[in-house]
Design a protein around this motif. Structure first.
Motif, PDB file in Angstrom:
ATOM      1  N   GLN A  12     -23.046  15.434   1.350  1.00  0.00           N
ATOM      2  CA  GLN A  12     -22.603  16.038   0.178  1.00  0.00           C
ATOM      3  C   GLN A  12     -21.435  15.189  -0.507  1.00  0.00           C
ATOM      4  O   GLN A  12     -21.270  14.653  -1.404  1.00  0.00           O
ATOM      5  N   PHE A  13     -20.499  14.615   0.663  1.00  0.00           N
ATOM      6  CA  PHE A  13     -19.402  13.790   0.324  1.00  0.00           C
ATOM      7  C   PHE A  13     -19.965  12.586  -0.437  1.00  0.00           C
ATOM      8  O   PHE A  13     -19.552  12.028  -1.269  1.00  0.00           O
ATOM      9  N   ALA A  14     -20.877  11.884   0.562  1.00  0.00           N
ATOM     10  CA  ALA A  14     -21.567  10.671   0.088  1.00  0.00           C
ATOM     11  C   ALA A  14     -22.302  10.626  -1.322  1.00  0.00           C
ATOM     12  O   ALA A  14     -22.064   9.752  -2.008  1.00  0.00           O
ATOM     13  N   TRP A  18     -21.602   8.366  -4.366  1.00  0.00           N
ATOM     14  CA  TRP A  18     -22.733   7.897  -5.329  1.00  0.00           C
ATOM     15  C   TRP A  18     -22.611   8.160  -6.686  1.00  0.00           C
ATOM     16  O   TRP A  18     -22.963   7.255  -7.407  1.00  0.00           O
ATOM     17  N   GLN A  19     -22.635   9.387  -6.851  1.00  0.00           N
ATOM     18  CA  GLN A  19     -22.471   9.598  -8.518  1.00  0.00           C
ATOM     19  C   GLN A  19     -21.355   9.061  -9.331  1.00  0.00           C
ATOM     20  O   GLN A  19     -21.512   9.069 -10.328  1.00  0.00           O
ATOM     21  N   HIS A  20     -20.270   8.974  -8.556  1.00  0.00           N
ATOM     22  CA  HIS A  20     -18.882   8.646  -9.230  1.00  0.00           C
ATOM     23  C   HIS A  20     -18.545   7.115  -9.012  1.00  0.00           C
ATOM     24  O   HIS A  20     -17.470   6.581  -9.604  1.00  0.00           O
ATOM     25  N   GLU A  21     -19.117   6.608  -8.346  1.00  0.00           N
ATOM     26  CA  GLU A  21     -18.831   5.176  -7.998  1.00  0.00           C
ATOM     27  C   GLU A  21     -18.817   4.055  -9.077  1.00  0.00           C
ATOM     28  O   GLU A  21     -19.703   3.973  -9.682  1.00  0.00           O
ATOM     29  N   ILE A  23     -14.995   4.411  -7.595  1.00  0.00           N
ATOM     30  CA  ILE A  23     -13.926   5.615  -8.146  1.00  0.00           C
ATOM     31  C   ILE A  23     -12.843   5.106  -7.163  1.00  0.00           C
ATOM     32  O   ILE A  23     -12.635   4.945  -6.084  1.00  0.00           O
ATOM     33  N   ALA A  24     -11.680   5.302  -7.759  1.00  0.00           N
ATOM     34  CA  ALA A  24     -10.370   5.458  -7.008  1.00  0.00           C
ATOM     35  C   ALA A  24     -10.161   6.363  -6.169  1.00  0.00           C
ATOM     36  O   ALA A  24     -10.726   7.559  -6.286  1.00  0.00           O
ATOM     37  N   SER A  25      -9.625   5.838  -4.937  1.00  0.00           N
ATOM     38  CA  SER A  25      -9.665   6.799  -3.899  1.00  0.00           C
ATOM     39  C   SER A  25      -8.659   7.918  -4.034  1.00  0.00           C
ATOM     40  O   SER A  25      -8.872   9.235  -3.713  1.00  0.00           O
ATOM     41  N   GLY A  26      -7.794   7.861  -4.956  1.00  0.00           N
ATOM     42  CA  GLY A  26      -6.990   9.015  -5.575  1.00  0.00           C
ATOM     43  C   GLY A  26      -7.708  10.034  -6.356  1.00  0.00           C
ATOM     44  O   GLY A  26      -7.571  11.372  -6.004  1.00  0.00           O
ATOM     45  N   GLU A  27      -8.399   9.458  -6.935  1.00  0.00           N
ATOM     46  CA  GLU A  27      -9.302  10.545  -7.914  1.00  0.00           C
ATOM     47  C   GLU A  27     -10.534  11.163  -6.992  1.00  0.00           C
ATOM     48  O   GLU A  27     -10.671  12.113  -7.111  1.00  0.00           O
ATOM     49  N   LEU A  28     -10.787  10.323  -5.912  1.00  0.00           N
ATOM     50  CA  LEU A  28     -11.714  11.020  -5.134  1.00  0.00           C
ATOM     51  C   LEU A  28     -11.279  12.256  -4.339  1.00  0.00           C
ATOM     52  O   LEU A  28     -11.702  13.091  -4.106  1.00  0.00           O
ATOM     53  N   VAL A  29      -9.833  12.051  -3.928  1.00  0.00           N
ATOM     54  CA  VAL A  29      -9.425  13.030  -3.411  1.00  0.00           C
ATOM     55  C   VAL A  29      -8.971  14.025  -4.268  1.00  0.00           C
ATOM     56  O   VAL A  29      -9.174  15.408  -3.930  1.00  0.00           O
ATOM     57  N   LYS A  30      -8.911  14.135  -5.600  1.00  0.00           N
ATOM     58  CA  LYS A  30      -8.933  15.017  -6.486  1.00  0.00           C
ATOM     59  C   LYS A  30     -10.194  15.734  -6.643  1.00  0.00           C
ATOM     60  O   LYS A  30     -10.222  16.947  -6.786  1.00  0.00           O
ATOM     61  N   LEU A  31     -11.414  14.922  -6.693  1.00  0.00           N
ATOM     62  CA  LEU A  31     -12.461  15.531  -6.767  1.00  0.00           C
ATOM     63  C   LEU A  31     -12.973  16.467  -5.542  1.00  0.00           C
ATOM     64  O   LEU A  31     -13.433  17.791  -5.669  1.00  0.00           O
ATOM     65  N   CYS A  32     -12.432  16.109  -4.527  1.00  0.00           N
ATOM     66  CA  CYS A  32     -12.641  16.885  -3.232  1.00  0.00           C
ATOM     67  C   CYS A  32     -11.904  18.095  -3.347  1.00  0.00           C
ATOM     68  O   CYS A  32     -12.357  19.111  -2.665  1.00  0.00           O
ATOM     69  N   GLN A  33     -10.699  18.145  -3.642  1.00  0.00           N
ATOM     70  CA  GLN A  33      -9.911  19.173  -3.800  1.00  0.00           C
ATOM     71  C   GLN A  33     -10.305  20.407  -4.626  1.00  0.00           C
ATOM     72  O   GLN A  33     -10.427  21.463  -4.427  1.00  0.00           O
ATOM     73  N   GLN A  34     -10.908  19.956  -5.991  1.00  0.00           N
ATOM     74  CA  GLN A  34     -11.534  20.708  -6.931  1.00  0.00           C
ATOM     75  C   GLN A  34     -12.817  21.238  -6.426  1.00  0.00           C
ATOM     76  O   GLN A  34     -12.956  22.558  -6.454  1.00  0.00           O
ATOM     77  N   LYS A  35     -13.770  20.606  -5.689  1.00  0.00           N
ATOM     78  CA  LYS A  35     -15.123  20.784  -5.390  1.00  0.00           C
ATOM     79  C   LYS A  35     -15.230  21.790  -4.153  1.00  0.00           C
ATOM     80  O   LYS A  35     -15.829  22.671  -4.112  1.00  0.00           O
ATOM     81  N   TRP A  36     -14.506  21.455  -3.135  1.00  0.00           N
ATOM     82  CA  TRP A  36     -14.305  22.039  -1.755  1.00  0.00           C
ATOM     83  C   TRP A  36     -13.049  22.623  -1.476  1.00  0.00           C
ATOM     84  O   TRP A  36     -13.043  23.148  -0.093  1.00  0.00           O
ATOM     85  N   SER A  61      -7.862   0.387  -2.846  1.00  0.00           N
ATOM     86  CA  SER A  61      -7.848   2.026  -3.263  1.00  0.00           C
ATOM     87  C   SER A  61      -9.060   2.297  -4.060  1.00  0.00           C
ATOM     88  O   SER A  61      -8.877   3.036  -4.796  1.00  0.00           O
ATOM     89  N   VAL A  62     -10.056   1.473  -4.036  1.00  0.00           N
ATOM     90  CA  VAL A  62     -11.277   1.721  -4.870  1.00  0.00           C
ATOM     91  C   VAL A  62     -12.464   1.798  -3.754  1.00  0.00           C
ATOM     92  O   VAL A  62     -12.711   0.791  -3.147  1.00  0.00           O
ATOM     93  N   VAL A  63     -13.350   2.987  -3.977  1.00  0.00           N
ATOM     94  CA  VAL A  63     -14.336   3.399  -3.052  1.00  0.00           C
ATOM     95  C   VAL A  63     -15.625   2.771  -3.738  1.00  0.00           C
ATOM     96  O   VAL A  63     -15.849   3.308  -4.829  1.00  0.00           O
ATOM     97  N   THR A  64     -16.424   2.099  -3.013  1.00  0.00           N
ATOM     98  CA  THR A  64     -17.540   1.697  -3.479  1.00  0.00           C
ATOM     99  C   THR A  64     -18.631   1.791  -2.449  1.00  0.00           C
ATOM    100  O   THR A  64     -18.241   1.884  -1.193  1.00  0.00           O
TER     101      THR A  64
END
Length: 121
Positions: A12-14, A18-21, A23-36, A61-64
């Motif tokens: 689910q995390f992956a 894949w849907q948002h790449e 993606i800045a790692s800080g933005e990924l942290v925010k998405l995971c906070q919101q989603k889970w 700090s960019v996840v691809t």
């Protein structure tokens, strides 16, 4: 490289990456906070594990991704056939079709695929 198989949460995390790449790692942290409801360390722990497996990378700090979802699925399929059917695709197809008949369309598509992938020799 560590085994590529992911658990359900990691998948689910992956998929989120894949849907948002990219993606800045800080933005990924925010998405995971919101989603889970994950905290920052949880996000980075899961990300680090998937980076160690060669599925993703976190540079500047960019996840691809280092592989697409399709590439990941293809590797998992190959491993499944190798592990369960001693690498024999015909044995896998025989087992699959023993319980589920192919439609005419599916059979025709498989024939087209085989014709396109056959090697001479």
């Amino acid at each position: 490289m560590e085994e590529l198989k992911m658990g359900a949460v990691q998948e689910q995390f992956a998929d989120l990456i894949w849907q948002h790449e990219p993606i800045a790692s800080g933005e990924l942290v925010k998405l995971c906070q919101q989603k889970w409801g994950w905290k920052k360390p949880t996000t980075y722990t899961v990300l680090r594990k998937l980076c160690q497996r060669g599925i993703f990378q976190n540079e500047n700090s960019v996840v691809t991704s280092r592989m697409t979802r399709a590439e990941y699925d293809a590797l998992q399929s190959e491993k499944f056939v190798e592990d369960r059917f001693d690498g024999s695709l015909p044995a896998f197809i025989a087992a699959f079709t023993a319980r589920k008949a192919l439609s005419q369309e599916e059979a025709a598509e498989i024939r087209r695929m085989i014709d396109g992938f056959e090697t001479e020799g």
